[in-house]
Design a protein around this motif. Structure first.
Motif, short mmCIF file in Angstrom:
data_model
loop_
_atom_site.label_atom_id
_atom_site.label_comp_id
_atom_site.label_asym_id
_atom_site.label_seq_id
_atom_site.Cartn_x
_atom_site.Cartn_y
_atom_site.Cartn_z
N LYS A 242 0.81 -1.23 0.00
CA LYS A 242 0.00 0.00 0.00
C LYS A 242 0.84 1.28 0.00
CE LYS A 242 -4.42 -1.56 1.64
NZ LYS A 242 -5.18 -1.31 0.43
N ALA A 243 2.00 1.25 0.58
CA ALA A 243 2.86 2.43 0.64
C ALA A 243 3.26 2.93 -0.75
CB ALA A 243 4.12 2.13 1.45
N TYR A 244 3.08 2.09 -1.76
CA TYR A 244 3.48 2.46 -3.12
C TYR A 244 2.29 2.79 -4.02
CZ TYR A 244 8.08 1.24 -1.65
OH TYR A 244 9.27 1.24 -0.97
N GLU A 245 1.09 2.87 -3.45
CA GLU A 245 -0.09 3.25 -4.23
C GLU A 245 0.10 4.65 -4.78
OE1 GLU A 245 -3.70 2.91 -2.00
OE2 GLU A 245 -3.57 0.73 -1.91
N GLY A 246 -0.28 4.87 -6.01
CA GLY A 246 -0.21 6.17 -6.63
C GLY A 246 1.16 6.54 -7.16
N LYS A 247 2.13 5.67 -7.02
CA LYS A 247 3.48 5.93 -7.53
C LYS A 247 3.51 5.65 -9.03
CE LYS A 247 5.42 6.43 -3.40
NZ LYS A 247 5.95 7.65 -2.90
N GLY A 248 4.36 6.38 -9.72
CA GLY A 248 4.54 6.17 -11.15
C GLY A 248 5.37 4.92 -11.43
N VAL A 249 5.36 4.51 -12.67
CA VAL A 249 6.08 3.30 -13.07
C VAL A 249 7.57 3.40 -12.77
CG1 VAL A 249 6.66 1.83 -15.04
CG2 VAL A 249 4.37 2.73 -14.83
N GLU A 250 8.17 4.56 -13.00
CA GLU A 250 9.60 4.72 -12.72
C GLU A 250 9.89 4.52 -11.23
OE1 GLU A 250 12.39 5.28 -14.59
OE2 GLU A 250 11.14 4.91 -16.35
N GLU A 251 9.04 5.09 -10.38
CA GLU A 251 9.22 4.94 -8.94
C GLU A 251 9.04 3.48 -8.52
OE1 GLU A 251 7.86 8.52 -6.35
OE2 GLU A 251 6.48 8.37 -8.08
#
Length: 68
Positions: free
Chosen positions: A10-19
């Motif tokens: 969940k901590a990575y929700e909304g992150k872009g593909v590069e991130e």
């Protein structure tokens, strides 16, 4: 690829593909900190990008696809 966000913690929700590609491998659901440590020790894998581009994993994937 379907729901990429659903493959990460969940901590990575909304992150872009590069991130996501540069996220630590244990950001993937089902990969523990212990698993990440073993991947680093065995294959020097620390990020999702490292995992996805590791030559041994790519070779195994290619062989599996050819076998099908």
């Amino acid at each position: 690829m379907g729901d990429i966000a659903g493959k990460f913690d969940k901590a990575y929700e909304g992150k872009g593909v590069e991130e996501l590609a540069d996220a630590p491998v244990d950001a993937l659901k089902g990969v523990s900190e212990g698993d990440a440590k073993l991947l680093k020790e065995a294959f020097n894998i620390t990020t999702v990008r490292d995992l996805g581009t590791n030559k041994f994993f790519l070779w195994a994937q290619a062989i599996s696809k050819l076998a099908d």
